[in-house]
Design a protein around this motif. Structure first.
Motif, PDB file in Angstrom:
ATOM      1  N   SER A 184      88.181  11.679 173.625  1.00 27.47           N
ATOM      2  CA  SER A 184      88.686  12.988 173.216  1.00 27.47           C
ATOM      3  C   SER A 184      87.660  14.080 173.487  1.00 27.47           C
ATOM      4  O   SER A 184      87.999  15.170 173.967  1.00 27.47           O
ATOM      5  N   ILE A 185      86.379  13.797 173.199  1.00 31.20           N
ATOM      6  CA  ILE A 185      85.317  14.776 173.459  1.00 31.20           C
ATOM      7  C   ILE A 185      85.180  15.016 174.964  1.00 31.20           C
ATOM      8  O   ILE A 185      85.050  16.159 175.416  1.00 31.20           O
ATOM      9  N   ASP A 186      85.212  13.939 175.761  1.00 34.87           N
ATOM     10  CA  ASP A 186      85.137  14.076 177.220  1.00 34.87           C
ATOM     11  C   ASP A 186      86.240  15.007 177.734  1.00 34.87           C
ATOM     12  O   ASP A 186      85.997  15.880 178.580  1.00 34.87           O
ATOM     13  N   GLN A 187      87.447  14.799 177.247  1.00 32.42           N
ATOM     14  CA  GLN A 187      88.583  15.594 177.698  1.00 32.42           C
ATOM     15  C   GLN A 187      88.413  17.069 177.351  1.00 32.42           C
ATOM     16  O   GLN A 187      88.588  17.952 178.199  1.00 32.42           O
ATOM     17  N   ARG A 188      88.054  17.315 176.090  1.00 29.85           N
ATOM     18  CA  ARG A 188      87.909  18.721 175.666  1.00 29.85           C
ATOM     19  C   ARG A 188      86.732  19.402 176.351  1.00 29.85           C
ATOM     20  O   ARG A 188      86.792  20.589 176.675  1.00 29.85           O
ATOM     21  N   LEU A 189      85.659  18.636 176.575  1.00 24.72           N
ATOM     22  CA  LEU A 189      84.509  19.199 177.274  1.00 24.72           C
ATOM     23  C   LEU A 189      84.877  19.623 178.693  1.00 24.72           C
ATOM     24  O   LEU A 189      84.583  20.751 179.122  1.00 24.72           O
ATOM     25  N   GLN A 190      85.515  18.719 179.424  1.00 29.81           N
ATOM     26  CA  GLN A 190      85.832  19.045 180.809  1.00 29.81           C
ATOM     27  C   GLN A 190      86.898  20.130 180.913  1.00 29.81           C
ATOM     28  O   GLN A 190      86.904  20.892 181.874  1.00 29.81           O
ATOM     29  N   TRP A 191      87.768  20.244 179.912  1.00 34.99           N
ATOM     30  CA  TRP A 191      88.722  21.351 179.889  1.00 34.99           C
ATOM     31  C   TRP A 191      87.982  22.679 179.737  1.00 34.99           C
ATOM     32  O   TRP A 191      88.286  23.647 180.419  1.00 34.99           O
ATOM     33  N   ARG A 192      86.981  22.699 178.846  1.00 33.20           N
ATOM     34  CA  ARG A 192      86.198  23.922 178.666  1.00 33.20           C
ATOM     35  C   ARG A 192      85.428  24.268 179.937  1.00 33.20           C
ATOM     36  O   ARG A 192      85.359  25.426 180.344  1.00 33.20           O
ATOM     37  N   VAL A 193      84.848  23.232 180.586  1.00 34.87           N
ATOM     38  CA  VAL A 193      84.132  23.463 181.845  1.00 34.87           C
ATOM     39  C   VAL A 193      85.106  23.988 182.899  1.00 34.87           C
ATOM     40  O   VAL A 193      84.796  24.929 183.643  1.00 34.87           O
ATOM     41  N   PHE A 194      86.280  23.376 182.980  1.00 33.27           N
ATOM     42  CA  PHE A 194      87.305  23.798 183.939  1.00 33.27           C
ATOM     43  C   PHE A 194      87.635  25.276 183.758  1.00 33.27           C
ATOM     44  O   PHE A 194      87.658  26.046 184.730  1.00 33.27           O
ATOM     45  N   ILE A 195      87.871  25.695 182.502  1.00 29.57           N
ATOM     46  CA  ILE A 195      88.227  27.089 182.222  1.00 29.57           C
ATOM     47  C   ILE A 195      87.097  28.029 182.610  1.00 29.57           C
ATOM     48  O   ILE A 195      87.314  29.091 183.225  1.00 29.57           O
ATOM     49  N   GLU A 196      85.860  27.650 182.262  1.00 28.89           N
ATOM     50  CA  GLU A 196      84.730  28.524 182.589  1.00 28.89           C
ATOM     51  C   GLU A 196      84.532  28.651 184.100  1.00 28.89           C
ATOM     52  O   GLU A 196      84.192  29.729 184.594  1.00 28.89           O
ATOM     53  N   GLU A 197      84.744  27.569 184.840  1.00 28.05           N
ATOM     54  CA  GLU A 197      84.605  27.634 186.295  1.00 28.05           C
ATOM     55  C   GLU A 197      85.706  28.491 186.916  1.00 28.05           C
ATOM     56  O   GLU A 197      85.461  29.258 187.870  1.00 28.05           O
ATOM     57  N   ILE A 198      86.923  28.393 186.368  1.00 25.92           N
ATOM     58  CA  ILE A 198      88.011  29.239 186.850  1.00 25.92           C
ATOM     59  C   ILE A 198      87.685  30.709 186.613  1.00 25.92           C
ATOM     60  O   ILE A 198      87.875  31.573 187.482  1.00 25.92           O
ATOM     61  N   ALA A 255      88.613  24.917 166.432  1.00 21.23           N
ATOM     62  CA  ALA A 255      88.900  23.845 167.383  1.00 21.23           C
ATOM     63  C   ALA A 255      88.346  24.175 168.762  1.00 21.23           C
ATOM     64  O   ALA A 255      88.232  23.303 169.613  1.00 21.23           O
ATOM     65  N   ALA A 256      88.003  25.435 168.992  1.00 21.11           N
ATOM     66  CA  ALA A 256      87.523  25.864 170.310  1.00 21.11           C
ATOM     67  C   ALA A 256      86.002  25.787 170.366  1.00 21.11           C
ATOM     68  O   ALA A 256      85.310  26.797 170.363  1.00 21.11           O
ATOM     69  N   HIS A 257      85.484  24.563 170.375  1.00 17.28           N
ATOM     70  CA  HIS A 257      84.039  24.386 170.450  1.00 17.28           C
ATOM     71  C   HIS A 257      83.518  24.859 171.809  1.00 17.28           C
ATOM     72  O   HIS A 257      84.218  24.802 172.809  1.00 17.28           O
ATOM     73  N   SER A 258      82.277  25.309 171.816  1.00 16.08           N
ATOM     74  CA  SER A 258      81.656  25.713 173.076  1.00 16.08           C
ATOM     75  C   SER A 258      81.311  24.476 173.903  1.00 16.08           C
ATOM     76  O   SER A 258      81.327  23.336 173.415  1.00 16.08           O
ATOM     77  N   ILE A 259      80.975  24.709 175.158  1.00 12.92           N
ATOM     78  CA  ILE A 259      80.562  23.606 176.033  1.00 12.92           C
ATOM     79  C   ILE A 259      79.328  22.909 175.456  1.00 12.92           C
ATOM     80  O   ILE A 259      79.255  21.671 175.423  1.00 12.92           O
ATOM     81  N   ASP A 260      78.360  23.681 174.980  1.00 17.98           N
ATOM     82  CA  ASP A 260      77.148  23.077 174.409  1.00 17.98           C
ATOM     83  C   ASP A 260      77.472  22.255 173.172  1.00 17.98           C
ATOM     84  O   ASP A 260      76.903  21.174 172.962  1.00 17.98           O
ATOM     85  N   ASP A 261      78.384  22.767 172.316  1.00 18.31           N
ATOM     86  CA  ASP A 261      78.781  22.028 171.120  1.00 18.31           C
ATOM     87  C   ASP A 261      79.371  20.676 171.501  1.00 18.31           C
ATOM     88  O   ASP A 261      79.022  19.633 170.930  1.00 18.31           O
TER      89      ASP A 261
END
Length: 343
Positions: free
Chosen positions: A285-299, A246-252
């Motif tokens: 759903s994809i938008d949400q999960r993508l931006q969550w991954r971006v958020f985590i990486e920026e943090i 479930a933890a797809h990468s940002i690129d995925d």
């Protein structure tokens, strides 16, 4: 109702009566990349099928190990098996397309090199597909972890004995489910009528190295393919650390986002009434999960401002990121409390 392209199992190839032969009922397309450890087991699961009228097309995608040598050895041992070496590494979509171009069967079956078929799979699926008049028919997946434990991906109550699904059903079957994090219709491996693919010039998008199956099945729905789903788990899907996560990468996630956007921009006729709402729901759903991954990486990188900007890509994104952040904070605090409790 007869299915398109399944009523003529006999065909002639190569020209002339001497080249005529019985066309196989099923072509199994098996792309392989660095799969030396699993390939023989996958092929053996086809050899062991109760239905014997098949061919296996192994497409080696420029493996760096002994996959091609093993594939050639397997082909030498059984005339129904062919080994093809790709000239360059093109990813699973390109390998599947190469296999499709070589396939001679009435039906196409997909098999990944680290997976396996249950012994009656081809016989059961061909019979059900013919009875249903299906263009595509998928069975449930049997998820097998590294300890050997296995369970069906879809609850038996969700997958009817053999029932049609719409494009909207398919899209909603790809939405994340916290109760079943490994559930995704995009990982199904349907039996597909070869004539349906040929009539609609369907193939995999070779620009995709992730979500290529998801995009391909949506293309099949767009071509008005009749897609059926049965509850029997006859495809054994080997779970590894990088599979069905479930933890797809940002690129995925960006690739998934681009697939959804393409279908939103070219939403033609012939769709079910709830296709567009389901597609928008999936993209949200994809938008949400993508931006969550971006958020985590920026943090993680210390870029708090960019993290904040990532969470402001619309209210549906902000609310999701905020909820996830609160849940993650609570989880860490709770773990800290448990960790500080004396034994």
């Amino acid at each position: 109702m007869p299915s398109r392209g399944v009523s003529a199992p006999e065909a002639s190839f190569g020209g002339g009566a001497e080249a005529a032969f019985q066309r196989p009922l099923v072509s199994v397309i098996l792309p392989a990349f660095n799969a030396e450890a699993f390939l023989a087991q996958a092929v053996q699961s086809v050899v062991a099928q109760s239905l014997t009228d098949w061919e296996v097309i192994i497409v080696d995608d420029c493996s760096l190990d002994g996959t091609l040598t093993l594939a050639e050895r397997l082909a030498a041992a059984d005339p129904r098996i062919r080994a093809i070496a790709s000239p360059k590494n093109g990813g699973p979509a390109a390998a599947r397309n190469r296999g499709l171009s070589e396939a001679r069967g009435v039906w196409i079956a997909l098999l990944d090199a680290d997976d396996a078929f249950e012994p009656d799979r081809l016989s059961r699926l061909v019979g059900m597909a013919q009875d249903a008049g299906a263009d595509l028919l998928a069975d449930n997946l049997l998820l097998e972890d590294e300890t050997g434990h296995s369970e069906a991906m879809l609850p038996l109550s969700e997958a009817a004995s053999c029932a049609p699904i719409t494009s909207a059903d398919f899209l909603r079957g790809n939405l994340p489910d916290p109760k079943r994090p490994r559930k995704s219709y995009g990982f199904l491996k349907p039996l597909i009528a070869q004539q349906f693919l040929e009539e609609n010039s369907l193939c995999y998008d070779e620009d995709l190295r992730f979500a290529e199956d998801f995009a391909f099945y949506l293309d099949c729905f767009a071509a008005k393919g009749r897609f059926f789903l049965c509850q029997e788990p006859l495809y054994r899907y080997r779970l590894r650390s990088d599979s069905l996560t479930a933890a797809h990468s940002i690129d995925d996630l960006r690739r998934l986002q681009s697939v959804d956007q393409r279908f939103l921009e070219h939403a033609g006729t012939g769709r079910s009434d709830d296709f567009l709402p389901a597609l928008r729901e999936h993209k949200r759903s994809i938008d949400q999960r993508l931006q969550w991954r971006v958020f985590i990486e920026e943090i993680k990188s210390g870029s708090w401002l960019r993290a904040l900007l990532a969470s402001l890509k619309g209210w549906h994104v902000f609310s999701y990121v905020s909820t996830q952040l609160l849940a993650e904070t609570w989880r860490r605090l709770w773990q800290g409390r448990l960790g500080s409790t004396p034994a």
